[in-house]
Design an enzyme around this catalytic site. Structure first.
Site, short mmCIF file in Angstrom:
data_model
loop_
_atom_site.label_atom_id
_atom_site.label_comp_id
_atom_site.label_asym_id
_atom_site.label_seq_id
_atom_site.Cartn_x
_atom_site.Cartn_y
_atom_site.Cartn_z
N LYS A 195 -46.05 12.56 10.74
CA LYS A 195 -45.24 13.06 11.87
C LYS A 195 -45.81 14.36 12.40
O LYS A 195 -46.29 15.19 11.64
CB LYS A 195 -43.79 13.28 11.40
CG LYS A 195 -43.11 12.00 10.93
CD LYS A 195 -41.75 12.28 10.33
CE LYS A 195 -41.84 13.02 9.02
NZ LYS A 195 -40.53 13.08 8.31
N THR A 232 -33.51 20.82 15.44
CA THR A 232 -34.35 19.75 14.87
C THR A 232 -34.03 19.54 13.39
O THR A 232 -34.87 19.04 12.65
CB THR A 232 -35.84 20.09 15.05
OG1 THR A 232 -36.09 21.40 14.50
CG2 THR A 232 -36.26 20.05 16.51
N GLY A 260 -32.95 17.66 10.36
CA GLY A 260 -32.77 16.24 10.04
C GLY A 260 -33.56 15.27 10.90
O GLY A 260 -33.33 14.06 10.82
N THR A 261 -34.52 15.78 11.66
CA THR A 261 -35.31 14.87 12.52
C THR A 261 -36.10 13.87 11.68
O THR A 261 -36.21 12.70 12.04
CB THR A 261 -36.27 15.64 13.43
OG1 THR A 261 -36.98 16.60 12.64
CG2 THR A 261 -35.53 16.35 14.54
N GLY A 262 -36.63 14.35 10.54
CA GLY A 262 -37.43 13.48 9.68
C GLY A 262 -36.57 12.39 9.05
O GLY A 262 -36.96 11.21 9.00
N1 ATP Z 1 -39.31 19.62 19.39
C1 ATP Z 1 -39.47 18.31 19.31
N2 ATP Z 1 -39.42 17.54 20.42
C2 ATP Z 1 -39.59 16.20 20.36
N3 ATP Z 1 -39.84 15.53 19.22
C3 ATP Z 1 -39.90 16.25 18.07
C4 ATP Z 1 -39.72 17.66 18.05
N4 ATP Z 1 -39.82 18.08 16.74
C5 ATP Z 1 -40.04 16.99 16.00
N5 ATP Z 1 -40.10 15.88 16.78
C6 ATP Z 1 -40.28 14.50 16.33
O1 ATP Z 1 -39.25 14.27 15.37
C7 ATP Z 1 -39.72 13.40 14.34
C8 ATP Z 1 -39.60 14.11 13.00
O2 ATP Z 1 -40.71 14.99 12.86
P1 ATP Z 1 -40.78 16.30 12.00
O3 ATP Z 1 -42.24 16.59 11.81
O4 ATP Z 1 -39.94 17.36 12.62
O5 ATP Z 1 -40.07 15.82 10.65
P2 ATP Z 1 -39.52 16.65 9.42
O6 ATP Z 1 -40.23 17.95 9.30
O7 ATP Z 1 -39.62 15.72 8.25
O8 ATP Z 1 -38.00 16.91 9.79
P3 ATP Z 1 -36.79 17.45 8.83
O9 ATP Z 1 -37.42 18.07 7.63
O10 ATP Z 1 -35.98 18.39 9.64
O11 ATP Z 1 -35.98 16.24 8.50
C9 ATP Z 1 -41.16 13.05 14.73
O12 ATP Z 1 -41.13 11.86 15.50
C10 ATP Z 1 -41.59 14.23 15.59
O13 ATP Z 1 -42.66 13.93 16.44
C1 HMH Z 2 -30.25 16.22 1.82
C2 HMH Z 2 -31.43 16.53 2.68
N1 HMH Z 2 -32.42 15.61 2.77
C3 HMH Z 2 -33.49 15.86 3.54
C4 HMH Z 2 -33.60 17.05 4.27
C5 HMH Z 2 -34.83 17.32 5.12
O1 HMH Z 2 -34.52 17.44 6.41
C6 HMH Z 2 -32.53 17.96 4.16
N2 HMH Z 2 -32.57 19.14 4.84
N3 HMH Z 2 -31.46 17.68 3.37
#
Ligand code: ATP
Ligand code: HMH
Length: 297
Positions: free
Chosen positions: A180, A214, A216-218
């Site tokens: 990602k 952002t 919980g986006t992942g």
């Molecule tokens: N500012 C943004 N605008 C649009 N898309 C975004 C943005 N930030 C992240 N994304 C998208 O959101 C999704 C999750 O990516 P990210 O790399 O943020 O995951 P993450 O770090 O595991 O998130 P988290 O730890 O918060 O759950 C991907 O599809 C990424 O491209």
């Molecule tokens: C419980 C939990 N799982 C995953 C993440 C990563 O976004 C978070 N912040 N909290």
């Protein structure tokens, strides 16, 4: 609820941590499954006291209760796809991997390690267990850039680095490796995620929203992939639908006043399922539809 060709309601299981703030973890996964028309179930691995500002406490649950939850849902309700997120401690990782070795539905592994605020959600000593036990089970693995770096040893700063790391993750056992791009600097106006499978890269991109909301986006992306797989979508279609969902969820929450830190995304969106996705291309989602572009690699 969406019904599969044989008539049964599509079902998804999430194996993850609880986020009291409701934006990530189990809570995000169940909201996402619901929006895909998929029946959601959960195995809670850890309880976090968490909000949009940070993680105040983490309480991993004993492996026995993790295993018992899994057996309860498996033996009665069943599932069409499984997603794993925060896994708790090493004993829980082994219990989960042992349980998953016996299932025959698609598995999405989101190798959660650190929260947005930098707090550890996986002990550094347990990364080896994730590599050895979880990646070989993954039909789809979805690390962010720092997680991909930790799993592969390849520094991930650019799209080209992400592509190399995705290939390395496939060598570690992930059938579809998605790196990602939320954390990638210098990626320009687009948030780009790179997928490696079968010798080819495919990129999914969407306009980068200038937003701190952002949290919980992942989790949301990986549960959206699992929900789409539970409906019977093919992996690249599922990843595309998930990208449309998270892009809309981030854009729609940009002006929210929920929490004072990294706020949650708006899970009340509908995904877009593209007609046809071909490996080796880039697809850009503009908020409404996908457009095809040349691979920028
Ligand atoms: N500012 C943004 N605008 C649009 N898309 C975004 C943005 N930030 C992240 N994304 C998208 O959101 C999704 C999750 O990516 P990210 O790399 O943020 O995951 P993450 O770090 O595991 O998130 P988290 O730890 O918060 O759950 C991907 O599809 C990424 O491209
Ligand atoms: C419980 C939990 N799982 C995953 C993440 C990563 O976004 C978070 N912040 N909290």
């Amino acid at each position: 609820m969406f019904r599969r060709p044989d008539g049964h309601v599509a079902r998804m299981l999430t194996i993850a941590g609880s986020d009291s703030g409701g934006g990530a973890g189990i809570q995000a996964d169940l909201k996402t499954a619901h929006q895909f028309g998929v029946y959601g179930m959960s195995v809670v691995t850890a309880i976090t006291a968490q909000n949009t500002v940070g993680v105040q406490a983490v309480y991993p649950l004993p492996a026995e209760i993790v295993r018992a939850q899994f057996e309860s849902v498996r033996d009665d309700l069943g599932f069409d796809a499984i997603k794993t997120g925060m896994l708790g401690d090493r004993a829980a990782i082994h219990a989960i991997a042992d349980a998953l070795a016996g299932v025959d539905c698609p598995i999405v592994v989101d190798p959660v390690m650190i929260a947005k605020g930098g707090e550890a959600l996986l002990q550094p000593d347990d990364v080896a267990a994730v590599i050895e036990r979880m990646l070989p089970l993954a039909d789809v693995a979805t690390p962010n850039a720092p997680e991909a770096e930790r799993l592969t040893g390849i520094p991930v700063r650019s799209l080209a680095d992400a592509a190399r790391a995705a290939e390395a993750l496939a060598r570690l056992g992930a059938r579809y490796a998605v790196v990602k791009g939320g954390h990638l600097d210098g990626a320009g106006d687009l948030a780009m995620d790179v997928v490696f499978h079968g010798g080819a890269w495919t990129v999914f991109a969407a306009p980068r929203v200038p937003s701190r909301k952002t949290h919980g986006t992942g989790c949301t992306l990986s549960s959206a992939i699992a929900a789409a797989l539970a409906r019977g979508a093919r992996p690249l279609e599922a990843i595309a639908a998930a990208k449309s969902f998270i892009s809309r969820a981030i854009a729609s929450a940009a002006d929210w006043d929920v929490g004072s830190g990294h706020g949650p995304t708006d899970h009340s969106q509908c995904p877009v399922f593209p007609d046809h996705i071909e490996a080796g291309r880039m697809y850009v989602f503009d908020g409404r539809q996908f457009a095809e572009a040349a691979l920028p690699l």
